[in-house]
Scaffold this motif. Structure first.
Motif, mmCIF file in Angstrom:
data_model
loop_
_atom_site.group_PDB
_atom_site.id
_atom_site.type_symbol
_atom_site.label_atom_id
_atom_site.label_comp_id
_atom_site.label_asym_id
_atom_site.label_seq_id
_atom_site.Cartn_x
_atom_site.Cartn_y
_atom_site.Cartn_z
ATOM 1 N N PHE A 74 72.555 27.764 13.893
ATOM 2 C CA PHE A 74 71.653 26.809 14.521
ATOM 3 C C PHE A 74 70.288 27.424 14.790
ATOM 4 C CE2 PHE A 74 75.956 25.531 15.552
ATOM 5 C CZ PHE A 74 75.936 24.204 15.143
ATOM 6 N N ALA A 75 69.270 26.774 14.270
ATOM 7 C CA ALA A 75 67.891 27.193 14.502
ATOM 8 C C ALA A 75 67.119 25.983 15.015
ATOM 9 C CB ALA A 75 67.265 27.714 13.210
ATOM 10 N N GLY A 76 65.976 26.241 15.562
ATOM 11 C CA GLY A 76 65.124 25.187 16.086
ATOM 12 C C GLY A 76 64.508 25.657 17.386
ATOM 13 N N GLU A 77 63.383 25.043 17.744
ATOM 14 C CA GLU A 77 62.681 25.530 18.921
ATOM 15 C C GLU A 77 63.512 25.432 20.191
ATOM 16 O OE1 GLU A 77 61.250 23.439 21.492
ATOM 17 O OE2 GLU A 77 62.013 21.631 20.615
ATOM 18 N N HIS A 78 64.500 24.555 20.190
ATOM 19 C CA HIS A 78 65.352 24.419 21.375
ATOM 20 C C HIS A 78 66.305 25.600 21.557
ATOM 21 C CE1 HIS A 78 67.664 22.891 18.021
ATOM 22 N NE2 HIS A 78 68.751 23.077 18.735
ATOM 23 N N THR A 79 66.456 26.441 20.528
ATOM 24 C CA THR A 79 67.362 27.587 20.633
ATOM 25 C C THR A 79 66.625 28.896 20.901
ATOM 26 O OG1 THR A 79 67.322 28.125 18.272
ATOM 27 C CG2 THR A 79 68.956 26.493 18.997
ATOM 28 N N ALA A 80 65.296 28.861 20.944
ATOM 29 C CA ALA A 80 64.518 30.084 21.124
ATOM 30 C C ALA A 80 64.360 30.431 22.599
ATOM 31 C CB ALA A 80 63.158 29.933 20.460
ATOM 32 N N ILE A 81 63.985 31.668 22.847
ATOM 33 C CA ILE A 81 63.857 32.148 24.218
ATOM 34 C C ILE A 81 62.411 32.493 24.566
ATOM 35 C CG2 ILE A 81 64.517 33.995 25.807
ATOM 36 C CD1 ILE A 81 67.144 34.171 24.184
ATOM 37 N N ALA A 82 61.713 33.175 23.664
ATOM 38 C CA ALA A 82 60.419 33.760 24.007
ATOM 39 C C ALA A 82 59.264 32.765 24.084
ATOM 40 C CB ALA A 82 60.074 34.857 23.001
ATOM 41 N N SER A 83 59.273 31.734 23.284
ATOM 42 C CA SER A 83 58.109 30.857 23.190
ATOM 43 C C SER A 83 58.532 29.401 23.175
ATOM 44 C CB SER A 83 57.341 31.134 21.889
ATOM 45 O OG SER A 83 57.057 32.483 21.743
ATOM 46 N N GLY A 84 57.538 28.553 23.203
ATOM 47 C CA GLY A 84 57.768 27.127 23.016
ATOM 48 C C GLY A 84 57.050 26.648 21.764
ATOM 49 N N GLY A 85 57.358 25.453 21.303
ATOM 50 C CA GLY A 85 56.656 24.869 20.168
ATOM 51 C C GLY A 85 56.990 25.518 18.831
ATOM 52 N N MET A 86 55.987 25.554 17.948
ATOM 53 C CA MET A 86 56.200 26.064 16.592
ATOM 54 C C MET A 86 56.586 27.545 16.594
ATOM 55 S SD MET A 86 56.049 23.610 14.522
ATOM 56 C CE MET A 86 56.102 24.524 13.002
ATOM 57 N N GLU A 87 56.036 28.303 17.530
ATOM 58 C CA GLU A 87 56.378 29.728 17.589
ATOM 59 C C GLU A 87 57.878 29.915 17.822
ATOM 60 O OE1 GLU A 87 53.933 28.325 19.319
ATOM 61 O OE2 GLU A 87 52.141 29.228 18.447
ATOM 62 N N SER A 88 58.455 29.058 18.645
ATOM 63 C CA SER A 88 59.885 29.192 18.905
ATOM 64 C C SER A 88 60.723 28.746 17.718
ATOM 65 C CB SER A 88 60.282 28.426 20.165
ATOM 66 O OG SER A 88 59.985 27.064 20.026
ATOM 67 N N ALA A 89 60.208 27.803 16.941
ATOM 68 C CA ALA A 89 60.917 27.420 15.718
ATOM 69 C C ALA A 89 60.960 28.611 14.756
ATOM 70 C CB ALA A 89 60.244 26.219 15.061
ATOM 71 N N LEU A 90 59.850 29.312 14.645
ATOM 72 C CA LEU A 90 59.811 30.506 13.786
ATOM 73 C C LEU A 90 60.701 31.608 14.350
ATOM 74 C CD1 LEU A 90 55.987 30.530 13.024
ATOM 75 C CD2 LEU A 90 57.833 29.815 11.496
ATOM 76 N N GLU A 91 60.653 31.789 15.674
ATOM 77 C CA GLU A 91 61.513 32.792 16.314
ATOM 78 C C GLU A 91 62.979 32.518 16.006
ATOM 79 O OE1 GLU A 91 63.297 33.618 20.712
ATOM 80 O OE2 GLU A 91 61.226 32.954 20.644
ATOM 81 N N SER A 92 63.382 31.269 16.110
ATOM 82 C CA SER A 92 64.790 30.944 15.863
ATOM 83 C C SER A 92 65.144 31.123 14.393
ATOM 84 C CB SER A 92 65.108 29.525 16.331
ATOM 85 O OG SER A 92 64.526 28.562 15.482
ATOM 86 N N GLY A 93 64.212 30.854 13.486
ATOM 87 C CA GLY A 93 64.460 31.086 12.069
ATOM 88 C C GLY A 93 64.686 32.557 11.768
ATOM 89 N N GLU A 94 63.895 33.412 12.396
ATOM 90 C CA GLU A 94 64.090 34.855 12.234
ATOM 91 C C GLU A 94 65.443 35.286 12.791
ATOM 92 O OE1 GLU A 94 60.721 36.624 14.130
ATOM 93 O OE2 GLU A 94 59.393 36.220 12.436
ATOM 94 N N ARG A 95 65.792 34.724 13.934
ATOM 95 C CA ARG A 95 67.085 35.073 14.541
ATOM 96 C C ARG A 95 68.230 34.686 13.625
ATOM 97 N NH1 ARG A 95 70.329 31.756 16.490
ATOM 98 N NH2 ARG A 95 68.766 30.198 17.002
ATOM 99 N N VAL A 96 68.186 33.469 13.088
ATOM 100 C CA VAL A 96 69.264 33.000 12.217
ATOM 101 C C VAL A 96 69.327 33.822 10.935
ATOM 102 C CG1 VAL A 96 70.007 31.062 10.767
ATOM 103 C CG2 VAL A 96 69.435 30.680 13.161
#
Length: 114
Positions: A74-96
Motif C-alpha cells: 500500500f502506497a499513497g500520501e495517507h500512508t506516509a509519515i514525514a510529509s503531506g501532499g505530493m511529497e508524501s505520495a513520493l515518500e510512500s512510493g519509495e517505502r513500498v
C-alpha cells in the motif's frame, strides 16, 4: 475557496490562476502557460486533494494502513509519515519499493547510499 475553484470551468480557473500569479508575482505575466487543469475535488474517486484524519485516527491506524497484506503493498500520501501532499505520495512510493526489494531478497538503492 477550494469549493469555489472546483466550481469553475477549466478556462475560468486558468484565467483566475494566471491573474493571481500576475498579482503576486508580476514577472510571471506572459511567462506562464497553463496546459492542464485537474480538479481533484470533482474527481469522483478522489473527492479532494489529500486525506484528512480526525483526532486520534492517525495513532490508531498509521501502522495498519501501510502494512503489506500478502502480495499487496500500500502506497499513497495517507500512508506516509514525514510529509503531506505530493511529497508524501513520493515518500510512500519509495517505502513500498524498498519493501518489495526486501521481500524478493534484494537491497534497496537507499540502503546502498553512503
Amino acid at each position: 475557496m477550494p469549493f469555489q475553484l472546483d466550481a469553475m470551468s477549466a478556462d475560468a480557473l486558468a484565467k483566475y490562476v494566471t491573474s493571481e500569479l500576475k498579482r503576486i508575482r508580476p514577472g510571471t505575466e506572459g511567462n506562464i502557460d497553463i496546459v492542464c487543469v485537474v480538479s481533484w475535488g470533482r474527481d469522483r474517486y478522489a473527492l479532494g486533494a489529500y486525506s484528512h484524519f480526525a483526532p486520534e485516527q492517525i495513532r490508531r491506524f498509521q501502522d495498519k494502513m501501510a502494512k503489506p497484506w500478502q502480495r499487496i503493498f500500500f502506497a499513497g500520501e495517507h500512508t506516509a509519515i514525514a510529509s503531506g501532499g505530493m511529497e508524501s505520495a513520493l515518500e510512500s512510493g519509495e517505502r513500498v519499493s524498498s519493501e518489495i526489494l526486501a521481500r524478493i531478497g534484494l537491497s534497496s538503492p537507499q540502503a546502498q547510499a553512503p
